[in-house]
Scaffold this motif. Structure first.
Motif, PDB file in Angstrom:
ATOM      1  N   LEU A  54       0.824  -1.327   0.212  1.00 58.11           N
ATOM      2  CA  LEU A  54      -0.337   0.098   0.081  1.00 58.11           C
ATOM      3  C   LEU A  54       0.810   1.458  -0.497  1.00 58.11           C
ATOM      4  N   TYR A  55       2.596   0.878   0.838  1.00 60.73           N
ATOM      5  CA  TYR A  55       3.605   2.563   0.696  1.00 60.73           C
ATOM      6  C   TYR A  55       3.767   2.711  -0.619  1.00 60.73           C
ATOM      7  N   HIS A  56       3.688   1.847  -1.531  1.00 64.37           N
ATOM      8  CA  HIS A  56       4.688   1.789  -2.920  1.00 64.37           C
ATOM      9  C   HIS A  56       3.024   1.974  -3.993  1.00 64.37           C
ATOM     10  N   ASP A  57       1.751   1.602  -3.708  1.00 63.11           N
ATOM     11  CA  ASP A  57       1.640   2.128  -4.658  1.00 63.11           C
ATOM     12  C   ASP A  57       0.519   3.575  -4.223  1.00 63.11           C
ATOM     13  N   ASP A  58       0.537   4.122  -2.715  1.00 62.69           N
ATOM     14  CA  ASP A  58      -0.009   5.224  -2.941  1.00 62.69           C
ATOM     15  C   ASP A  58       1.135   6.409  -3.685  1.00 62.69           C
ATOM     16  N   VAL A  59       2.221   6.140  -3.439  1.00 66.00           N
ATOM     17  CA  VAL A  59       3.575   6.883  -4.608  1.00 66.00           C
ATOM     18  C   VAL A  59       3.210   6.623  -5.734  1.00 66.00           C
ATOM     19  N   MET A  60       3.129   5.460  -6.312  1.00 62.81           N
ATOM     20  CA  MET A  60       2.981   5.261  -8.346  1.00 62.81           C
ATOM     21  C   MET A  60       1.623   5.739  -8.169  1.00 62.81           C
ATOM     22  N   ASP A  61       0.724   6.036  -7.234  1.00 62.92           N
ATOM     23  CA  ASP A  61      -1.022   6.565  -8.427  1.00 62.92           C
ATOM     24  C   ASP A  61      -0.549   7.840  -7.200  1.00 62.92           C
ATOM     25  N   ASP A  62      -0.247   8.565  -6.679  1.00 66.83           N
ATOM     26  CA  ASP A  62       0.161   9.699  -6.095  1.00 66.83           C
ATOM     27  C   ASP A  62      -1.185   9.839  -5.389  1.00 66.83           C
ATOM     28  N   SER A  63      -1.687   9.434  -4.328  1.00 68.05           N
ATOM     29  CA  SER A  63      -2.866   9.153  -4.109  1.00 68.05           C
ATOM     30  C   SER A  63      -2.573   9.716  -2.924  1.00 68.05           C
ATOM     31  N   GLN A  64      -3.847  10.771  -2.400  1.00 65.40           N
ATOM     32  CA  GLN A  64      -3.768  11.260  -1.246  1.00 65.40           C
ATOM     33  C   GLN A  64      -4.208  10.950   0.311  1.00 65.40           C
ATOM     34  N   MET A  65      -5.213   9.982  -0.188  1.00 62.68           N
ATOM     35  CA  MET A  65      -6.090   8.955   1.097  1.00 62.68           C
ATOM     36  C   MET A  65      -5.582   7.789   1.368  1.00 62.68           C
ATOM     37  N   ARG A  66      -5.556   6.757   2.293  1.00 67.90           N
ATOM     38  CA  ARG A  66      -4.976   5.777   2.567  1.00 67.90           C
ATOM     39  C   ARG A  66      -6.453   5.415   4.018  1.00 67.90           C
TER      40      ARG A  66
ATOM     41  N   ASP B  86     -10.327   7.031  -8.939  1.00 66.41           N
ATOM     42  CA  ASP B  86      -9.196   5.874  -9.558  1.00 66.41           C
ATOM     43  C   ASP B  86      -9.163   6.477 -11.225  1.00 66.41           C
ATOM     44  N   LEU B  87     -10.379   6.812 -11.121  1.00 69.67           N
ATOM     45  CA  LEU B  87     -10.203   8.148 -12.804  1.00 69.67           C
ATOM     46  C   LEU B  87      -8.967   9.132 -12.641  1.00 69.67           C
ATOM     47  N   ARG B  88     -10.003   9.696 -11.891  1.00 73.56           N
ATOM     48  CA  ARG B  88      -8.355  11.181 -11.726  1.00 73.56           C
ATOM     49  C   ARG B  88      -7.359  10.431 -11.522  1.00 73.56           C
ATOM     50  N   ALA B  89      -6.883   9.550 -10.722  1.00 73.29           N
ATOM     51  CA  ALA B  89      -6.126   8.796 -10.868  1.00 73.29           C
ATOM     52  C   ALA B  89      -5.048   8.903 -12.494  1.00 73.29           C
ATOM     53  N   GLY B  90      -6.001   8.518 -13.518  1.00 72.44           N
ATOM     54  CA  GLY B  90      -5.150   8.044 -14.666  1.00 72.44           C
ATOM     55  C   GLY B  90      -5.359   6.193 -14.683  1.00 72.44           C
TER      56      GLY B  90
ATOM     57  N   ALA C 127     -18.797   7.627 -27.285  1.00 71.74           N
ATOM     58  CA  ALA C 127     -17.760   8.763 -28.275  1.00 71.74           C
ATOM     59  C   ALA C 127     -17.904   9.712 -27.239  1.00 71.74           C
ATOM     60  N   ALA C 128     -18.625  10.774 -27.098  1.00 72.29           N
ATOM     61  CA  ALA C 128     -19.347  11.465 -26.403  1.00 72.29           C
ATOM     62  C   ALA C 128     -18.970  11.341 -24.623  1.00 72.29           C
ATOM     63  N   LEU C 129     -19.066  10.255 -24.357  1.00 73.40           N
ATOM     64  CA  LEU C 129     -19.233  10.229 -23.533  1.00 73.40           C
ATOM     65  C   LEU C 129     -17.640  10.234 -22.952  1.00 73.40           C
ATOM     66  N   LEU C 130     -16.640   9.232 -23.482  1.00 72.64           N
ATOM     67  CA  LEU C 130     -15.043   8.771 -23.553  1.00 72.64           C
ATOM     68  C   LEU C 130     -14.118  10.390 -23.639  1.00 72.64           C
ATOM     69  N   GLU C 131     -14.962  11.063 -24.365  1.00 72.74           N
ATOM     70  CA  GLU C 131     -14.305  12.419 -24.726  1.00 72.74           C
ATOM     71  C   GLU C 131     -14.715  13.635 -23.428  1.00 72.74           C
ATOM     72  N   ARG C 132     -15.405  12.838 -22.608  1.00 72.52           N
ATOM     73  CA  ARG C 132     -16.193  14.078 -21.610  1.00 72.52           C
ATOM     74  C   ARG C 132     -14.939  13.758 -20.373  1.00 72.52           C
ATOM     75  N   LEU C 133     -14.731  11.958 -20.004  1.00 71.85           N
ATOM     76  CA  LEU C 133     -14.598  11.628 -19.538  1.00 71.85           C
ATOM     77  C   LEU C 133     -13.074  12.652 -19.305  1.00 71.85           C
ATOM     78  N   GLU C 134     -12.903  11.940 -20.832  1.00 79.17           N
ATOM     79  CA  GLU C 134     -10.861  12.217 -20.750  1.00 79.17           C
ATOM     80  C   GLU C 134     -10.618  14.301 -20.852  1.00 79.17           C
ATOM     81  N   ARG C 135     -11.803  14.254 -21.136  1.00 81.44           N
ATOM     82  CA  ARG C 135     -11.205  16.111 -20.750  1.00 81.44           C
ATOM     83  C   ARG C 135     -11.288  16.654 -19.351  1.00 81.44           C
ATOM     84  N   ASP C 136     -12.605  15.758 -18.611  1.00 81.52           N
ATOM     85  CA  ASP C 136     -12.470  16.296 -17.966  1.00 81.52           C
ATOM     86  C   ASP C 136     -12.741  15.367 -16.581  1.00 81.52           C
TER      87      ASP C 136
END
Length: 351
Positions: free
Chosen positions: A100-112, A249-253, A273-282
């Motif tokens: 978990l310590y390593h995962d949070d670094v890889m994902d730049d997670s702020q909460m655990r 998770d999505l916001r972490a990429g 395709a339109a929803l995917l575009e929104r997700l990738e943008r926002d």
């Protein structure tokens, strides 16, 4: 990776040991968990002041200790709980905490586990080194159990690393993204749950014929758990109910299974395709932007209601069914029933 252990949102023991005839089994597991908890606080003590604080940080943040619980439960297929089973359970949980310590670094997670992540408090270097210290401590415990335990730990550690590596680099040219993702889940989560159950069989001297069934069960239920987690990531209930910020998770990429399925559909479906575009943008990869924007929340809600999320739930249920089917060689009785209820509880987390 962002994955939490199976924690406070579930009352596992209450839902797995539901009948009167389960009481003896429940007591054996509960008594073993008490010993494991004592051992964790003892084994995760370091003479160095800083290391002692950082190493205990996530331990003291809580957790249901489900991996040790599976070790103790599987041990009831053999001679029951003994000193080696307890030590194996401790090693498995410390390995999990280290990851978990390593995962949070890889994902730049702020909460655990409801608290700021270690890397957010002390920085990446301290978090990585703390994870390394815990891996070392787990290896020390395992080494005292003999060559078989060392091999099991080494094989699992290799898979944890490969899973993280493959998640980091992503699918290669010609590789199916969904198959790649499922393999990452199997390596990063399934492998440790599987070895937790396997060690219970091995160190209780249960019949060797029981090893493979619990290994398959553990790996498949680990994948099911993570797929359910993909759905929970889209929940509109908020941190208090799910322990996660919507779309974390999505916001972490992380391209979770609903997004991967949406990408498949986007090639021939304009709405997808339109929803995917929104997700990738926002949303996707927007963690560094701070709070979740209204546009991001709307896109997350749209994905939550899309058919690809229902498809993800269906796939999680399929993996859980296959996990239960793998238990067929085990003798009928309270242990097998408890493992089946465990699988049911995993997939019920979506509610």
């Amino acid at each position: 990776m962002r994955r939490p252990s199976l924690t406070g949102q579930l009352g596992f023991t209450e839902r797995i040991f539901v009948r009167g005839e389960d009481r003896e089994l429940a007591n054996a597991v509960d008594d073993g968990l008490a010993l494991v908890e004592e051992g964790l606080h003892r084994e995760m003590h370091f003479a160095d002041g800083l290391a002692d604080v950082t190493a205990r940080y996530l331990l003291e943040a809580g957790g249901k200790r489900v991996r040790p619980m599976l070790t103790l439960l599987a041990a009831q297929l053999g001679g029951g709980t003994n000193a080696d089973v307890i030590q194996a359970a401790e090693a498995v949980e410390i390995t999990h905490l280290a990851s978990l310590y390593h995962d949070d670094v890889m994902d730049d997670s702020q909460m655990r586990r409801g608290v700021p992540s270690a890397q957010f408090v002390w920085g990446n270097s301290v978090a990585v080194l703390t994870g390394d210290l815990l891996f070392a401590r787990a290896s020390k415990l395992v080494s005292a159990l003999g060559e078989r335990a060392i091999q099991l730990q080494a094989d699992t550690f290799e898979r944890l690393c490969l899973g993280q590596l493959h998640e980091t680099i992503g699918p290669q040219d010609g590789e199916d993204p969904v198959e790649h993702y499922i393999q990452v889940l199997a390596d990063k989560t399934g492998s440790l749950i599987a070895v937790a159950a396997q060690m219970g069989v091995v160190f209780s001297n249960a019949p060797t014929a029981y090893e493979q069934p619990v290994v398959i069960f553990g790996e498949k239920i680990g994948v099911a758990f993570q797929l359910i987690d993909d759905v929970i990531d889209l929940s509109g209930q908020g941190v208090a109910e799910t322990g996660k910020t919507p779309g974390n998770d999505l916001r972490a990429g992380v391209a979770t299974l609903p997004v991967l399925r949406l990408r498949e559909r986007a090639a021939s479906d304009a709405d997808a395709a339109a929803l995917l575009e929104r997700l990738e943008r926002d949303v996707i990869g927007s963690a560094e932007d701070g709070e979740v924007t209204p546009a991001a929340m709307d896109a997350i809600a749209a994905l939550r209601e899309h058919d690809v999320t229902r498809q993800t739930l269906d796939e999680a249920h399929r993996w859980a069914r296959e996990a239960v089917e793998a238990l067929a060689p085990l003798p009928d009785g309270p242990v097998k029933k408890a493992l089946v209820r465990f699988a049911d509880t995993i997939v019920e987390r979506s509610s």
